[in-house]
Design an enzyme around this catalytic site. Structure first.
Site, PDB file in Angstrom:
ATOM      1  CG  ASP A 179      -4.244  -2.136  -3.092  1.00  0.00           C
ATOM      2  OD1 ASP A 179      -4.680  -1.118  -4.337  1.00  0.00           O
ATOM      3  OD2 ASP A 179      -2.907  -1.736  -2.829  1.00  0.00           O
ATOM      4  CG  HIS A 213      -5.060  -1.653   1.217  1.00  0.00           C
ATOM      5  ND1 HIS A 213      -4.305  -3.222   1.341  1.00  0.00           N
ATOM      6  CD2 HIS A 213      -4.406  -1.553  -0.119  1.00  0.00           C
ATOM      7  CE1 HIS A 213      -4.069  -3.380   1.239  1.00  0.00           C
ATOM      8  NE2 HIS A 213      -3.366  -2.581  -0.182  1.00  0.00           N
ATOM      9  CG  ASN A 232       4.411  -1.407  -1.832  1.00  0.00           C
ATOM     10  OD1 ASN A 232       3.302  -0.832  -2.250  1.00  0.00           O
ATOM     11  ND2 ASN A 232       4.373  -1.332  -0.920  1.00  0.00           N
ATOM     12  CG  HIS A 233       2.696  -5.667  -1.240  1.00  0.00           C
ATOM     13  ND1 HIS A 233       3.728  -6.070   0.043  1.00  0.00           N
ATOM     14  CD2 HIS A 233       2.362  -4.527  -0.375  1.00  0.00           C
ATOM     15  CE1 HIS A 233       3.704  -5.001   0.899  1.00  0.00           C
ATOM     16  NE2 HIS A 233       2.564  -4.319   0.810  1.00  0.00           N
ATOM     17  CG  HIS A 245       0.032   1.932  -1.121  1.00  0.00           C
ATOM     18  ND1 HIS A 245       0.527   0.971  -1.273  1.00  0.00           N
ATOM     19  CD2 HIS A 245       0.556   2.799   0.007  1.00  0.00           C
ATOM     20  CE1 HIS A 245       1.433   0.987  -0.832  1.00  0.00           C
ATOM     21  NE2 HIS A 245       1.301   2.547   0.153  1.00  0.00           N
ATOM     22  CD  GLU A 295       0.341  -3.233  -3.480  1.00  0.00           C
ATOM     23  OE1 GLU A 295       1.706  -2.899  -4.030  1.00  0.00           O
ATOM     24  OE2 GLU A 295      -0.661  -2.283  -2.381  1.00  0.00           O
ATOM     25  CG  ASN A 296      -1.512  -5.886  -1.546  1.00  0.00           C
ATOM     26  OD1 ASN A 296      -2.488  -4.893  -2.000  1.00  0.00           O
ATOM     27  ND2 ASN A 296      -0.421  -5.737  -0.616  1.00  0.00           N
TER      28      ASN A 296
END
Ligand code: FE2
Ligand code: FE2
Length: 267
Positions: A8, A180, A67-68, A178, A39-40
Site C-alpha cells: 500500500d 501496512h 477498502n479505500h 492492507h 489504495e492510500n
C-alpha cells in the site's frame, strides 16, 4: 522474468519513494512488470487519476487497491476507463471497475492480476474464496500459460493464509496487503505458489501505519474527538517483493523481500 510487487502506497512519502525507486529497480534488476497497491496514495484515502498517471509514468504497470478505493469521488468515473487500476473483485455486481485484468508483455508472456478483499474484521463483501475461484475457472479456460498474481487485501493473517492454501497451485503468487506492516513469511507453498502474508506499506514508518502519530493516538485515547487522520510526511520506505519466474515453466525460480529507504532496515 521478474515481477516487483509493492504494498500500500500511503500519501506523498509513499508516492515519492515509489516514484524514485521503481525506475532504478526496473533498470538495475531488469524488472519486467511492476504492481503496486495504491489504495492510500491520495493523502491516505484512495487514489486520483493524476496519481495513477504519475505512477504509470514511473514504470508501474498495474495498481491494485482495497477498502479505500472509493475515498476520492473522482475515481468512480476514472476506474471505468482505466483497465490498469483494479478494485477488489468481490464487490457486488454493478460495482464500477474491474477486479482483475490480463496484461500482455513485450516478451510474449501474459500476466493476470487479481485483487480480492478479505471479510474478517472488514466490510461485508462477497465471499473471496468463491469470487476468485469463479475468475480462475474462467481464466484457466482462456489462458493456458499465464502468470497469475493475487493481491489479497485483508486484516486477518489466518484468512489470508487460508486463501493462499485454497488457491495454491492455481496461481503463481499470493501477496497480502492492507495491514501496512511487512511480514517475514515469504515462502513457496506445497503446490508451488509464492506466498507472503503482507508486503507492508510504501510510506513513512515513523507513524501509525502511515498516519501522523499524535492524531492516531488521539483517535484511540479520545473517542469523543472527531479528528481526521493525516499522513506522516517523513522519508518513505518502499516495501515489496521481487519474484523471479521461469519464462517457460512459469514456476517461481527465486524471490527477495524489498525494503528500501526510511526507517526500516534495508533488505
Ligand atoms: Fe492500506
Ligand atoms: Fe486497506
Amino acid at each position: 522474468m521478474k515481477i516487483l510487487i509493492c504494498g500500500d502506497i500511503v500519501g506523498k512519502s509513499g508516492r515519492q519513494v515509489v516514484q524514485e525507486q521503481v525506475p532504478i529497480l526496473i533498470k538495475n534488476k531488469k524488472i519486467d512488470f511492476v504492481i503496486v497497491n495504491g489504495e492510500n496514495a491520495a493523502n491516505g484515502f484512495g487514489i486520483t487519476k493524476k496519481i495513477c498517471n504519475d505512477l504509470y509514468s514511473s514504470g508501474v504497470d498495474v495498481i491494485t487497491s482495497g477498502n479505500h478505493i472509493w475515498d476520492q469521488k473522482e475515481i468512480i468515473e476514472h476506474i471505468e476507463c482505466d483497465k490498469r487500476l483494479l478494485r477488489p473483485c468481490n464487490y457486488p455486481i454493478g460495482t464500477p471497475g474491474l477486479g482483475y485484468g490480463a496484461y500482455e508483455l513485450k516478451n510474449g508472456s501474459t500476466v493476470i492480476v487479481i485483487n480480492v478483499m478479505c471479510r474478517l474484521f472488514m466490510d461485508i463483501i462477497d465471499d473471496p474464496f468463491k469470487s476468485v475461484d469463479e475468475i480462475l475457472s474462467f481464466i484457466e479456460k482462456k489462458f493456458s500459460n499465464a502468470i497469475i498474481i493475487l493481491d489479497i487485501h485483508g486484516e486477518s493473517t489466518s484468512e489470508k493464509m487460508a486463501l493462499a492454501h485454497f488457491f495454491d497451485g492455481r496461481v503463481t503468487a499470493v501477496v497480502g496487503t492492507h495491514t501496512h506492516i511487512p511480514t517475514a513469511d515469504q515462502h513457496i507453498l506445497e503446490k508451488g505458489t509464492f506466498y507472503q502474508t503482507d508486503l507492508g506499506m510504501c510510506g513513512d514508518y515513523d507513524s501509525v501505519i502511515g498516519m501522523k502519530k499524535s492524531l492516531s493516538i488521539q483517535k484511540f485515547t479520545n473517542k469523543f474527538l472527531k479528528s481526521r487522520l493525516e499522513t506522516a510526511s517523513g522519508e518513505g520506505t518502499l516495501c515489496g517483493v521481487l519474484i523471479e519466474i521461469n519464462n517457460e515453466t512459469k514456476i517461481i525460480s527465486g524471490f527477495n523481500q524489498v525494503i528500501i529507504g526510511g526507517k526500516l532496515n534495508p533488505n
